[in-house]
Design an enzyme around this catalytic site. Structure first.
Site, short mmCIF file in Angstrom:
data_model
loop_
_atom_site.label_atom_id
_atom_site.label_comp_id
_atom_site.label_asym_id
_atom_site.label_seq_id
_atom_site.Cartn_x
_atom_site.Cartn_y
_atom_site.Cartn_z
N LEU A 228 0.81 -1.21 0.00
CA LEU A 228 0.00 0.00 0.00
C LEU A 228 0.85 1.27 0.00
O LEU A 228 0.41 2.32 0.47
CB LEU A 228 -0.93 -0.01 1.22
CG LEU A 228 -1.86 -1.23 1.32
CD1 LEU A 228 -2.62 -1.22 2.65
CD2 LEU A 228 -2.83 -1.27 0.15
N GLY A 229 2.07 1.17 -0.48
CA GLY A 229 2.93 2.35 -0.57
C GLY A 229 3.25 2.91 0.81
O GLY A 229 3.57 2.19 1.75
N ASP A 260 10.84 -3.92 -4.68
CA ASP A 260 11.82 -5.02 -4.60
C ASP A 260 12.46 -5.04 -3.22
O ASP A 260 12.70 -6.11 -2.65
CB ASP A 260 12.89 -4.85 -5.68
CG ASP A 260 12.29 -4.71 -7.07
OD1 ASP A 260 11.27 -5.35 -7.34
OD2 ASP A 260 12.85 -3.93 -7.87
#
Length: 321
Positions: A228-229, A260
């Site tokens: 979700l950032g 990543d």
């Protein structure tokens, strides 16, 4: 043969990163770096104290040798890499108009990595790992490498190697209609799935983290972590589920590669046998550190840096209480 914690494979390209925040046509000076989701993951885990292997098919050219040397120089096992003179190593350029307005231009069609095929896989090498890490970028590159992905899944299943799948859907490489059935088939085989919210919507047709996780779990017992950032992530592993907050970031320098880094942190936590919520917290911490540094791998932290961020956040919470 040495047993590795994680084995992964896919395309890594040479990245030309502009020195100035300008439209690309006005930039004349670039830093030469590398970028590739799978090698980012392998280097990230290596820096966190784990053993990893990455392989690909590289062009027999200076860029291919540069990539190989760079990744090997971070301690990643690259012994299964192969070279070809039939195609060049892929390249890409970043365009930065602001820290949050970044475009990427790929020059990777018919690249060396796209020639990787099932016969390039070493069954014993994959079988010896604890985790096989795959992304949705790799099967988008060509039919031959797509078949190699499914062959690797077959090997992992045969030898009871856990499969971690980061969908990483790149619509510059293929359409939603092309991507969905392939991504869905890989997800059905995976044990751990790490979609972003947009990717989860493409895969399931649902638009909330809970619904996405529920839908992905219909095909078996899986661990789902929805990214979700800056808000963190939502996880679901059987009856254990919940949200884990992200870490505050004072300045975003380069958001590319944060996903990543998140995956590396999560897998690191799992390798340490941490509860899933703690593994997700570790992933959030790595992602928060990565966005503060220019480049795909240069900001990947070591374990001490991650622990400092986690401890600092906990101390701040204790003070507020």
């Amino acid at each position: 043969m040495k047993k590795l914690d994680v084995v992964t494979f896919g395309e890594t390209m040479v990245l030309f990163n502009p020195e100035q925040m300008l439209p690309l046509e006005y930039n004349h000076r670039f830093m030469k770096q590398i970028g590739g989701a799978e090698s980012n993951l392998a280097i990230g885990l290596q820096k966190l104290g784990h053993t990893t292997g990455w392989f690909s098919k590289l062009g027999d050219d200076p860029f291919g040798r540069y990539i190989h040397q760079f990744i090997r120089g971070h301690g990643v096992d690259t012994s299964r890499c192969v070279y070809t003179d039939e195609a060049p190593t892929g390249l890409f350029f970043k365009e930065k108009r602001s820290p949050t307005n970044i475009s990427v231009y790929y020059y990777r069609k018919n690249s060396a990595a796209s020639l990787l095929a099932s016969e390039d896989l070493d069954e014993e090498y994959i079988a010896g790992a604890k985790f096989l890490h795959l992304t949705g970028i790799t099967p988008a590159l060509s039919e031959s490498i797509r078949m190699a992905v499914f062959k690797a899944i077959e090997i992992a299943k045969k030898h009871k190697v856990k499969i971690v799948f980061d969908p990483n859907i790149r619509l510059k490489l293929w359409s939603r209609e092309e991507a969905k059935p392939v991504i869905t088939e890989i997800a059905e085989a995976a044990d751990i799935i790490l979609p972003g919210l947009d990717e989860g919507e493409i895969m399931t047709g649902k638009n909330t983290p809970e619904e996405i996780a529920d839908q992905l779990c219909l095909k078996g017992d899986k661990t789902i972590i929805v990214k979700l950032g800056e808000k963190g992530a939502y996880y679901q592993a059987g009856s254990d589920k919940g949200y884990v907050d992200g870490f505050p970031v004072s300045q975003i320098v380069d958001p590319v590669g944060a996903g990543d880094g998140f995956a590396a942190g999560v897998i690191s936590g799992m390798l340490r046998n941490e509860p899933i919520s703690e593994a997700v917290k570790r992933g959030n911490a790595v992602g928060a550190i990565v966005v503060g540094v220019n480049g795909d791998v240069e900001g990947l932290p070591n374990n001490e840096e991650v622990e400092q961020l986690i401890k600092g956040a906990k101390d701040n919470q204790d003070v507020k209480r």
